[in-house]
Design a protein around this motif. Sequence first.
Motif, PDB file in Angstrom:
ATOM      1  N   VAL A  93       0.838  -1.194   0.000  1.00  0.00           N
ATOM      2  CA  VAL A  93       0.000   0.000   0.000  1.00  0.00           C
ATOM      3  C   VAL A  93       0.873   1.243   0.000  1.00  0.00           C
ATOM      4  O   VAL A  93       1.824   1.354   0.777  1.00  0.00           O
ATOM      5  CB  VAL A  93      -0.936   0.028   1.232  1.00  0.00           C
ATOM      6  CG1 VAL A  93      -1.796   1.289   1.231  1.00  0.00           C
ATOM      7  CG2 VAL A  93      -1.812  -1.210   1.278  1.00  0.00           C
ATOM      8  N   ARG A 104       0.453   5.258   0.543  1.00  0.00           N
ATOM      9  CA  ARG A 104      -0.482   6.237   1.111  1.00  0.00           C
ATOM     10  C   ARG A 104       0.070   7.627   0.876  1.00  0.00           C
ATOM     11  O   ARG A 104       1.173   7.939   1.343  1.00  0.00           O
ATOM     12  CB  ARG A 104      -0.658   5.985   2.600  1.00  0.00           C
ATOM     13  CG  ARG A 104      -1.589   6.971   3.294  1.00  0.00           C
ATOM     14  CD  ARG A 104      -1.597   6.698   4.774  1.00  0.00           C
ATOM     15  NE  ARG A 104      -2.551   7.505   5.474  1.00  0.00           N
ATOM     16  CZ  ARG A 104      -2.415   7.826   6.751  1.00  0.00           C
ATOM     17  NH1 ARG A 104      -1.382   7.392   7.448  1.00  0.00           N
ATOM     18  NH2 ARG A 104      -3.330   8.580   7.327  1.00  0.00           N
ATOM     19  N   ALA A 127       1.404  -0.331   7.670  1.00  0.00           N
ATOM     20  CA  ALA A 127       0.075  -0.589   7.096  1.00  0.00           C
ATOM     21  C   ALA A 127      -0.885  -1.100   8.166  1.00  0.00           C
ATOM     22  O   ALA A 127      -2.041  -0.696   8.214  1.00  0.00           O
ATOM     23  CB  ALA A 127       0.180  -1.577   5.938  1.00  0.00           C
TER      24      ALA A 127
END
Length: 69
Positions: free
Chosen positions: A37, A39, A49
């Motif tokens: 991920v 961000r 995460a």
Amino acid sequence: MDSITIIANGQARTVRAGCPLPELLAGLRLAPERVVVERNGAALTPAEALATILTDGDKLEIVRLVPGG
């Protein structure tokens, strides 16, 4: 219950305020250990995460890890 809007892979989504990232991933039927991920332009480590609480306006890029090569 308050809600916030995030962008996940280019798609706006409404989630509850204080939603942890793993809860979002579970709702998308994604296992946290099988995705990477990003961000707001920064890649998250697996530990980051798991500890991330989403905030209004977050932009996420979620990439599934695929075994093999």
